[in-house]
Design an enzyme around this catalytic site. Structure first.
Site, PDB file in Angstrom:
ATOM      1  N   PHE A 104       1.141  -1.201  -0.163  1.00  0.00           N
ATOM      2  CA  PHE A 104       0.207  -0.002  -0.007  1.00  0.00           C
ATOM      3  C   PHE A 104       1.082   1.394  -0.083  1.00  0.00           C
ATOM      4  CE2 PHE A 104       0.208  -1.307   4.279  1.00  0.00           C
ATOM      5  CZ  PHE A 104       0.666   0.076   5.114  1.00  0.00           C
ATOM      6  N   LEU A 105       0.208   2.049  -0.033  1.00  0.00           N
ATOM      7  CA  LEU A 105       0.635   3.875  -0.255  1.00  0.00           C
ATOM      8  C   LEU A 105      -0.087   4.338   1.369  1.00  0.00           C
ATOM      9  CD1 LEU A 105       1.122   5.081  -3.126  1.00  0.00           C
ATOM     10  CD2 LEU A 105       3.182   4.296  -2.348  1.00  0.00           C
ATOM     11  N   HIS A 110      12.175  -5.978   6.022  1.00  0.00           N
ATOM     12  CA  HIS A 110      11.130  -6.621   7.142  1.00  0.00           C
ATOM     13  C   HIS A 110      10.835  -8.659   6.231  1.00  0.00           C
ATOM     14  CE1 HIS A 110       7.375  -4.838   6.166  1.00  0.00           C
ATOM     15  NE2 HIS A 110       7.297  -6.044   5.494  1.00  0.00           N
ATOM     16  N   SER A 122      -0.717   3.180  12.564  1.00  0.00           N
ATOM     17  CA  SER A 122       1.058   2.752  12.622  1.00  0.00           C
ATOM     18  C   SER A 122       1.687   3.527  13.278  1.00  0.00           C
ATOM     19  CB  SER A 122       1.589   3.315  10.863  1.00  0.00           C
ATOM     20  OG  SER A 122       0.971   3.018  10.363  1.00  0.00           O
ATOM     21  N   HIS A 143       7.545  -6.030  13.145  1.00  0.00           N
ATOM     22  CA  HIS A 143       7.063  -5.548  11.330  1.00  0.00           C
ATOM     23  C   HIS A 143       6.156  -5.108  11.211  1.00  0.00           C
ATOM     24  CE1 HIS A 143       5.141  -8.782   9.941  1.00  0.00           C
ATOM     25  NE2 HIS A 143       5.029  -8.849   8.215  1.00  0.00           N
ATOM     26  N   GLY A 151      -0.036  -8.308  12.561  1.00  0.00           N
ATOM     27  CA  GLY A 151      -0.257  -9.561  12.208  1.00  0.00           C
ATOM     28  C   GLY A 151      -1.567  -9.717  11.917  1.00  0.00           C
ATOM     29  N   LYS A 198      -5.074   1.085  -2.009  1.00  0.00           N
ATOM     30  CA  LYS A 198      -3.689  -0.217  -1.956  1.00  0.00           C
ATOM     31  C   LYS A 198      -3.439  -1.245  -3.461  1.00  0.00           C
ATOM     32  CE  LYS A 198      -4.592  -2.918   1.238  1.00  0.00           C
ATOM     33  NZ  LYS A 198      -3.385  -2.905   2.383  1.00  0.00           N
TER      34      LYS A 198
END
Lengths: 137, 485
Positions: free
Chosen positions: B208-209, B333, B389, B408, B411, B484
């Site tokens: 994504f951005l 990651h 985030s 990372h 999950g 997305k």
């Protein structure tokens, strides 16, 4: 006969594909994979593509077969909707795939699959003919 | 999926051990970072069994580790960290995964929420058009064979040479955006063919951005040195990897290393853990090929960041210096790196596999860029698109315990398929919109797959890492716009 079932996997996705014989189960595994990538109802059969795969054993052959198709999808941009596995030995496979070049205006893309993995890989040829594959999605 | 009923012995509130005697063949114990509430979720699937399986790898040191975002993967668990001795240990492509150097890049701006919200729809449309995304997306960069080799050896440096970004971007990228040891001869023609049309594309899946705004600042001084000072300040997060090129490199080498595992008599509980001694020709070839794929991914994120900057300039009608969009950092990651650690009082060269784990080096570490030497390496931990985030920094504890690694992301808890079945894209888009988050997706089902309810609570995951001392929380941000793949 049912072609395949989806196997739930937290991060990824798996399939169990069936067939009257192993060739058909391999073909249905490829069909299952493409039906996860795109809606196949609008895909025509204008491309016919020969596919040959070699690997060190049957399990390797199954993974290589599916990953070869993902490679062709990426590079040649062909969405396949039907497969005929014509030869299936211990270390080599020959098949024909039928489909069409990707056309974003008509085809519905659903999800990306990165690769078929060896995780939980299973080839059953005793009571039934089936193959199980988990994909990295 | 069967429940996992193996032993998880409490070490403290955030550390749970799978003893070495759980399974014959484990060379070290397993260690999962989690709080008590997460354990039940972890037991619902076989990820902990995978932690135990990774402990079979020859030469593994310390623990087979898993971060609190642990979930069931193939071979390795997602959120897994395993360090093996270079001297007599192995490297496993499955410990990196098919999306080699999948990672995240964070840019900070001088824009504020109100200004961006007013033009958010246009901004997302512009990003959507200028950053090719979705299944089978192809890029705007046409590269021939020679240039492909330059990408594979140069990484983000290639992109900057081509005019996509600046030297400052490279300084704020793990490994300077270019992993050493890359040898394009160790990458198959097939992999290059897949990579060639996909250079500079976002791809699909969970990539994504994200346009975010700062919601909370935990460490103002540290945040300031990263260019983040205000609540409401706008950030841009980019998440993508090495696309089909990386997938092919991994597939090629899993196939080769399946044979090598037999050749070197390595017995493993899962074929996807296929490995070879780090120093063997097979192991060395994998590392050289993997470095190429890692570099391709850094070039990819560098190009995407450049186009994103162009989009902001166009939409806000201001020159770039007034917008900002300087890099905070870029982390891998999914990667394996040769790093140096103290093991039993002696310095040892280790091959650190991070499969869904982020490097988290402390202040003063030689691999931390000069501008962050005092605060430690920035750690980027994206949550799901509906929540938050985090930006954190690495610590000494991470070096001592987790081979300089931390979680990372959030999950997954719900499979992609289950998420698609229970929700439609439209439901998810509406729900996000009701909370002020605008989302656009290239592929059908991609919003429902990535809905918040398919993920663990990012706050809880990051809190475990913070309280266990593996990282320090610096900034919390919430998304306002998502593109997305």
């Amino acid at each position: 006969m049912k072609e395949f079932d989806i196997i739930e996997h937290t991060a990824d996705i798996g399939i169990k594909a069936y067939g009257a014989n192993l060739k058909e189960a391999f073909a249905n595994a490829a069909y299952a994979m493409f039906s996860l990538i795109a809606g196949l109802e609008n895909v025509r059969e204008s491309v016919r593509r020969q596919i040959t795969v070699e690997a060190e054993d049957r399990e390797g052959l199954l993974v290589s077969w599916l990953n070869e198709l993902l490679y062709i999808f990426d590079v040649e941009r062909t969405i396949f909707k039907r497969f005929e596995v014509t030869e299936l030995g211990e270390t080599s496979l020959k098949a024909e795939g039928y489909g069409e070049l990707l056309d974003q205006s008509r085809h519905t893309l659903k999800g990306a699959l990165k690769a078929a993995t060896y995780h939980m890989l299973k080839i059953e040829e005793n009571n039934e003919y089936s193959v199980r594959v988990i994909f990295d999605a | 999926m069967a429940r996992w009923d193996g032993p998880l012995n409490k070490i403290d509130d955030y550390r749970w051990e799978i003893p070495k005697n759980y399974k014959p063949g484990m060379r070290v114990p397993g260690l999962i970072y989690a709080d008590e509430k997460m354990l039940e979720g972890i037991r619902q699937e076989q990820a902990a069994e995978q932690v135990a399986n990774v402990a079979f790898l020859p030469g593994i040191v310390g623990y087979s580790l898993a971060m609190p975002d642990i979930h069931w993967g193939y071979g390795f668990p997602i959120g897994g960290v395993a360090a093996t001795r270079v001297e007599d240990g192995v490297v496993s492509p499955g410990g990196v995964g098919y999306d080699i150097n999948c990672g995240v890049r964070l840019l900070r701006t001088d824009l504020h929420e109100a200004e961006v919200r007013a033009k958010l729809e246009r901004l997302l449309t512009e990003l959507f058009v200028n950053v090719p995304s979705g299944v089978g997306s192809t890029g705007k960069i046409k590269v021939g064979k020679k240039e492909m080799d330059d990408i594979l050896t140069g990484g983000a440096r290639w992109a900057v040479r081509r005019g996509y970004g600046t030297e400052e971007d490279l300084e704020a990228t793990e490994e300077g955006g270019c992993l050493k040891g890359a040898n394009p001869d160790k990458v198959s023609l097939k992999a290059k063919e897949r990579g060639s049309p996909q250079s500079g594309t976002l791809g699909a899946g969970n990539h994504f951005l994200e346009v975010e705004v700062v919601e909370e600042i935990f460490e103002p001084d540290i945040a300031r040195s990263m260019g983040i000072e205000d609540i409401g300040q706008v950030l841009l997060l980019i998440h993508t990897g090495s696309r089909g090129l990386g997938h092919q490199v991994c597939d090629d080498y899993v196939r080769l290393l399946r044979q090598a595992s037999q050749k070197y008599n390595i017995s493993l509980p899962d074929q996807e853990l296929a490995c070879a001694p780090v120093k063997s020709p097979e192991g060395q070839d994998y590392l050289a090929g993997m470095a190429c794929a890692a570099n391709y991914a850094w070039a990819n994120r560098q190009c995407i960041a450049h186009w994103a900057r162009e989009c902001f300039v166009k939409v806000f009608g201001k020159p770039l210096p007034e917008i900002g969009l300087q890099m905070v950092y870029d982390v891998a990651h999914n990667i394996a790196k040769i790093e140096s650690y103290e093991v039993n009082g002696k310095k040892a060269s280790l091959c650190v596999h991070r499969k869904g784990a982020t490097r988290a080096f402390p202040p003063g570490h030689p691999d931390v860029p000069a501008r962050y030497k005092k605060i430690g390496q920035p750690v980027l931990i994206p949550g799901d698109m509906g929540r938050r985030s985090y930006l954190a920094v690495g610590t000494e504890t991470a070096i001592k315990e987790s081979f300089g690694s931390v979680c990372h992301g959030a999950g997954r808890v719900k499979s992609r398929h289950a998420a698609r079945r229970s929700l439609t894209d439209a439901d998810v888009a509406r729900e996000l919109a009701s909370r002020g988050i605008l989302a656009k997706a290239a592929s059908r089902g991609s919003l429902s797959e990535e809905a918040s309810e398919a993920y663990k609570d990012i706050d809880a995951v990051v809190d475990v890492c913070h309280k266990a001392g593996l990282c320090r929380k610096v900034v919390k941000a919430r998304p306002i716009g998502v593109v997305k793949g």
